[in-house]
Design a protein around this motif. Sequence first.
Motif, mmCIF file in Angstrom:
data_model
loop_
_atom_site.group_PDB
_atom_site.id
_atom_site.type_symbol
_atom_site.label_atom_id
_atom_site.label_comp_id
_atom_site.label_asym_id
_atom_site.label_seq_id
_atom_site.Cartn_x
_atom_site.Cartn_y
_atom_site.Cartn_z
ATOM 1 N N LYS A 131 30.066 18.240 32.673
ATOM 2 C CA LYS A 131 29.233 17.045 32.520
ATOM 3 C C LYS A 131 27.885 17.386 31.912
ATOM 4 C CE LYS A 131 31.287 14.363 36.298
ATOM 5 N NZ LYS A 131 31.045 13.749 37.637
ATOM 6 N N ALA A 132 27.348 18.553 32.276
ATOM 7 C CA ALA A 132 26.040 18.971 31.758
ATOM 8 C C ALA A 132 26.148 19.662 30.404
ATOM 9 C CB ALA A 132 25.363 19.908 32.755
ATOM 10 N N ARG A 133 27.402 19.851 29.931
ATOM 11 C CA ARG A 133 27.641 20.538 28.661
ATOM 12 C C ARG A 133 27.007 21.930 28.660
ATOM 13 N NH1 ARG A 133 29.361 17.149 24.439
ATOM 14 N NH2 ARG A 133 29.461 14.946 25.039
ATOM 15 N N LYS A 134 27.209 22.637 29.777
ATOM 16 C CA LYS A 134 26.688 23.993 29.908
ATOM 17 C C LYS A 134 27.813 24.946 30.282
ATOM 18 C CE LYS A 134 21.988 22.758 31.353
ATOM 19 N NZ LYS A 134 20.952 22.922 32.423
ATOM 20 N N ARG A 135 27.633 26.216 29.940
ATOM 21 C CA ARG A 135 28.603 27.228 30.314
ATOM 22 C C ARG A 135 28.385 27.628 31.761
ATOM 23 N NH1 ARG A 135 29.307 32.058 26.163
ATOM 24 N NH2 ARG A 135 31.034 32.366 27.617
ATOM 25 N N LEU A 136 29.463 27.978 32.431
ATOM 26 C CA LEU A 136 29.398 28.387 33.830
ATOM 27 C C LEU A 136 29.525 29.900 33.911
ATOM 28 C CD1 LEU A 136 29.355 27.568 36.820
ATOM 29 C CD2 LEU A 136 31.846 27.348 36.705
ATOM 30 N N ALA A 137 28.524 30.542 34.513
ATOM 31 C CA ALA A 137 28.520 32.005 34.624
ATOM 32 C C ALA A 137 29.376 32.424 35.820
ATOM 33 C CB ALA A 137 27.088 32.515 34.788
ATOM 34 N N THR A 138 30.505 33.044 35.549
ATOM 35 C CA THR A 138 31.383 33.537 36.620
ATOM 36 C C THR A 138 31.859 34.943 36.279
ATOM 37 O OG1 THR A 138 33.390 32.635 35.596
ATOM 38 C CG2 THR A 138 32.213 31.206 37.146
ATOM 39 N N TYR A 139 32.428 35.590 37.272
ATOM 40 C CA TYR A 139 32.985 36.932 37.082
ATOM 41 C C TYR A 139 34.127 37.107 38.069
ATOM 42 C CZ TYR A 139 33.525 41.989 37.599
ATOM 43 O OH TYR A 139 34.053 43.253 37.691
ATOM 44 N N ALA A 140 35.182 37.752 37.635
ATOM 45 C CA ALA A 140 36.310 38.019 38.531
ATOM 46 C C ALA A 140 36.853 39.415 38.251
ATOM 47 C CB ALA A 140 37.409 36.974 38.339
ATOM 48 N N LEU A 141 37.356 40.058 39.282
ATOM 49 C CA LEU A 141 37.963 41.378 39.161
ATOM 50 C C LEU A 141 39.330 41.331 39.823
ATOM 51 C CD1 LEU A 141 37.728 44.401 38.413
ATOM 52 C CD2 LEU A 141 36.722 44.778 40.680
ATOM 53 N N ASP A 142 40.341 41.709 39.075
ATOM 54 C CA ASP A 142 41.705 41.672 39.600
ATOM 55 C C ASP A 142 42.355 43.029 39.370
ATOM 56 O OD1 ASP A 142 44.155 40.691 40.584
ATOM 57 O OD2 ASP A 142 44.838 40.261 38.559
ATOM 58 N N GLY A 143 42.933 43.600 40.388
ATOM 59 C CA GLY A 143 43.571 44.907 40.255
ATOM 60 C C GLY A 143 44.692 45.056 41.267
ATOM 61 N N GLN A 144 45.367 46.169 41.212
ATOM 62 C CA GLN A 144 46.459 46.426 42.138
ATOM 63 C C GLN A 144 46.467 47.901 42.508
ATOM 64 O OE1 GLN A 144 50.145 44.282 41.469
ATOM 65 N NE2 GLN A 144 51.340 46.126 41.918
ATOM 66 N N VAL A 145 46.694 48.176 43.764
ATOM 67 C CA VAL A 145 46.701 49.558 44.241
ATOM 68 C C VAL A 145 47.852 49.718 45.221
ATOM 69 C CG1 VAL A 145 45.027 48.972 46.056
ATOM 70 C CG2 VAL A 145 45.343 51.362 45.403
ATOM 71 N N ARG A 146 48.504 50.865 45.192
ATOM 72 C CA ARG A 146 49.594 51.166 46.130
ATOM 73 C C ARG A 146 49.095 52.186 47.140
ATOM 74 N NH1 ARG A 146 55.168 50.546 45.902
ATOM 75 N NH2 ARG A 146 56.353 51.973 47.244
ATOM 76 N N PHE A 147 49.080 51.822 48.405
ATOM 77 C CA PHE A 147 48.626 52.710 49.464
ATOM 78 C C PHE A 147 49.801 53.489 50.032
ATOM 79 C CE2 PHE A 147 45.508 49.158 49.653
ATOM 80 C CZ PHE A 147 44.383 49.890 49.303
ATOM 81 N N ALA A 148 49.581 54.751 50.309
ATOM 82 C CA ALA A 148 50.626 55.588 50.886
ATOM 83 C C ALA A 148 50.840 55.287 52.362
ATOM 84 C CB ALA A 148 50.283 57.063 50.704
ATOM 85 N N SER A 149 49.817 54.723 53.006
ATOM 86 C CA SER A 149 49.928 54.445 54.440
ATOM 87 C C SER A 149 48.938 53.363 54.833
ATOM 88 C CB SER A 149 49.648 55.706 55.251
ATOM 89 O OG SER A 149 48.290 56.097 55.083
ATOM 90 N N ALA A 150 49.148 52.810 56.029
ATOM 91 C CA ALA A 150 48.227 51.811 56.558
ATOM 92 C C ALA A 150 46.847 52.420 56.778
ATOM 93 C CB ALA A 150 48.771 51.229 57.860
ATOM 94 N N ALA A 151 46.813 53.699 57.136
ATOM 95 C CA ALA A 151 45.532 54.382 57.350
ATOM 96 C C ALA A 151 44.744 54.458 56.049
ATOM 97 C CB ALA A 151 45.769 55.779 57.920
#
Length: 227
Positions: A131-151
Amino acid sequence: MLDVTVIEDPEAAAVSLDPIRARLLAELATEPASAAMLAGKVGLPRQKVNYHLKALERHGLIELAGERRKGNVTERLMRATAASYVISPAALPAVQPDPDRFRDQLSARWLLALGARLVRDVGELITGAAKARKRLATYALDGQVRFASAADRAAFAQELTAGVSALIRKYDAPGAEGGRDHRIVVALHPTVKAPTVKAPAAEGPAAEGPAAEGPAVEDRPIPELPQ
């Protein structure tokens, strides 16, 4: 056409959830089409399709893409306003999740409440920025990791908490004139596995057990994290 948009209006949400209208939305997200063109695809009379299209257009879910002349008739070509839609919790204001009711870093339901608030808040910000004809400043980080254990997972969460907390302390300026508050959400959850349907045996009785795998769920206790 937008890649994704958030539905905040309760009536628009109800319209989008109708099976026939959802099918029409999917067709119009692929390419523009008229009521006559869609009628053959969905197996309904053109008049019925046109009725549903008017409801979708009234709530801003589709828009006019152009017109074409076919004989003595001018057909309206409609298209979806977005390739995909997300319904905001704001569409159900009386029962929308509230992460502030309880705080539990190890609760999957609290994570769900945080995610719902994220959808709601970013949806409102997108609407306001448009509505304000302005850009929205956002940032996101998406990744994936496999853990060997719950610890290992617990240790990762501890280091992540310490690292993010240190960054917050470093850059937080509560008294800064002209500053603006930002919300930070960091999530960690098991990757959802796609269902795998087991092939039936060639002969003999069906094998026992589930036909498909569900979401990854561990029965091992998760070490508690520091609050």
